[in-house]
Design an enzyme around this catalytic site. Sequence first.
Site, PDB file in Angstrom:
ATOM      1  N   ALA A 170      -6.324   0.114  -3.290  1.00  0.00           N
ATOM      2  CA  ALA A 170      -5.887   1.087  -4.294  1.00  0.00           C
ATOM      3  C   ALA A 170      -4.417   0.847  -4.576  1.00  0.00           C
ATOM      4  CB  ALA A 170      -6.100   2.523  -3.800  1.00  0.00           C
ATOM      5  N   VAL A 222      -2.112   2.962  -4.653  1.00  0.00           N
ATOM      6  CA  VAL A 222      -1.277   3.810  -3.797  1.00  0.00           C
ATOM      7  C   VAL A 222      -1.115   3.258  -2.378  1.00  0.00           C
ATOM      8  CG1 VAL A 222      -3.147   5.294  -2.958  1.00  0.00           C
ATOM      9  CG2 VAL A 222      -0.831   6.224  -3.167  1.00  0.00           C
ATOM     10  N   TYR A 223      -1.973   2.320  -1.964  1.00  0.00           N
ATOM     11  CA  TYR A 223      -1.903   1.786  -0.591  1.00  0.00           C
ATOM     12  C   TYR A 223      -0.693   0.867  -0.464  1.00  0.00           C
ATOM     13  CZ  TYR A 223      -6.911   3.053  -0.171  1.00  0.00           C
ATOM     14  OH  TYR A 223      -8.126   3.703  -0.158  1.00  0.00           O
ATOM     15  N   SER A 224       0.205   0.981   0.525  1.00  0.00           N
ATOM     16  CA  SER A 224       0.223   2.039   1.512  1.00  0.00           C
ATOM     17  C   SER A 224       1.546   2.814   1.424  1.00  0.00           C
ATOM     18  CB  SER A 224       0.068   1.433   2.903  1.00  0.00           C
ATOM     19  OG  SER A 224       0.964   0.308   3.008  1.00  0.00           O
ATOM     20  N   GLU A 227       1.717  -2.166  -1.908  1.00  0.00           N
ATOM     21  CA  GLU A 227       1.837  -3.218  -0.888  1.00  0.00           C
ATOM     22  C   GLU A 227       0.504  -3.909  -0.599  1.00  0.00           C
ATOM     23  OE1 GLU A 227       5.248  -0.532  -0.587  1.00  0.00           O
ATOM     24  OE2 GLU A 227       3.087  -0.131  -0.464  1.00  0.00           O
TER      25      GLU A 227
END
Length: 316
Positions: A50, A52-54, A64
Amino acid sequence: MAERELGQSGLRISPLAFGGNVFGWSADEATSFALLDECVALGIDLIDTADVYSAWAEGNAGGESETLIGKWLQRSGKRQAVTIATKVAKWAQRPGLSPANIQAACDDSLRRLGTDVIDLYQAHEDDPTVPLEDTLGAFSRLIEQGKVRAIGASNYTAPRLAEALAISRRHGLPRYETLQPQYNLVDRAGYERELEPLVREHGLGVISYYALASGFLSGKYRSEADAAKSSARGVQVVQQYLNPRGKRILGALDDVACRHAATVAQVALAWLIARPGITAPIVSATSLAQLRELAAARTLLLSKADIAALDGASAG
């Protein structure tokens, strides 16, 4: 170990997926590359991540995981060996499911991943502030542009997922081909009560997360002392799951594992893999040994008696 189709997308995957939430967090670059190489060697071909990770890790901003996957794809040349799934909506830098945000987030993810197309692009969570037809229309344009092959939903309620599927039919828009819900041997009711009948009726693929209930279903948390030796998350897991029902489930897992000369984690995953409607549970690992152990769950065939025992222990 036959491959399974993700809904009606035409995408076929192994019945176990790898969760890229560890990349750039609990797995550094070298470990991440080794894990991805091992996934390919083991035939685990869906890599789920995703944007948003991490972002939650100290010093990270988000992106990332995708960036590390992209670097590995470039170095390894193994793009054709994997199915890449990523998500949009939860990252503070690219929040929500507005058409403009979906387009911009997809372009950002493609750049970080270093690929021309995302195989499965998922709404990470519902966005009730945006009409579903607008969100689905934005996903449709990405498919038309050749940037996305198929779309999926994560963390949707049954009513909202049903509404989205109806809108896709009514307006001739691409439908969500997959659902990514929280589902495992201890967290059953939320999925089984409303979502399971819906996804089976419509033939959606299901890639469930928290397949081992944050480690509880690996059997490593059997007392408060076990949690104390772990992290703050371990304490939360014990508080949440180590109750009479949780102990009953661990006992049943122990019994089945003993009969098959398997590990508790393998049995918990094999139960999910055997569940009608489940395409592939998502697992994460931070070592090659752990990944190999989990991968072996794909060839662990539980008997009807095994499944009945696990169902009975986890009832309620």
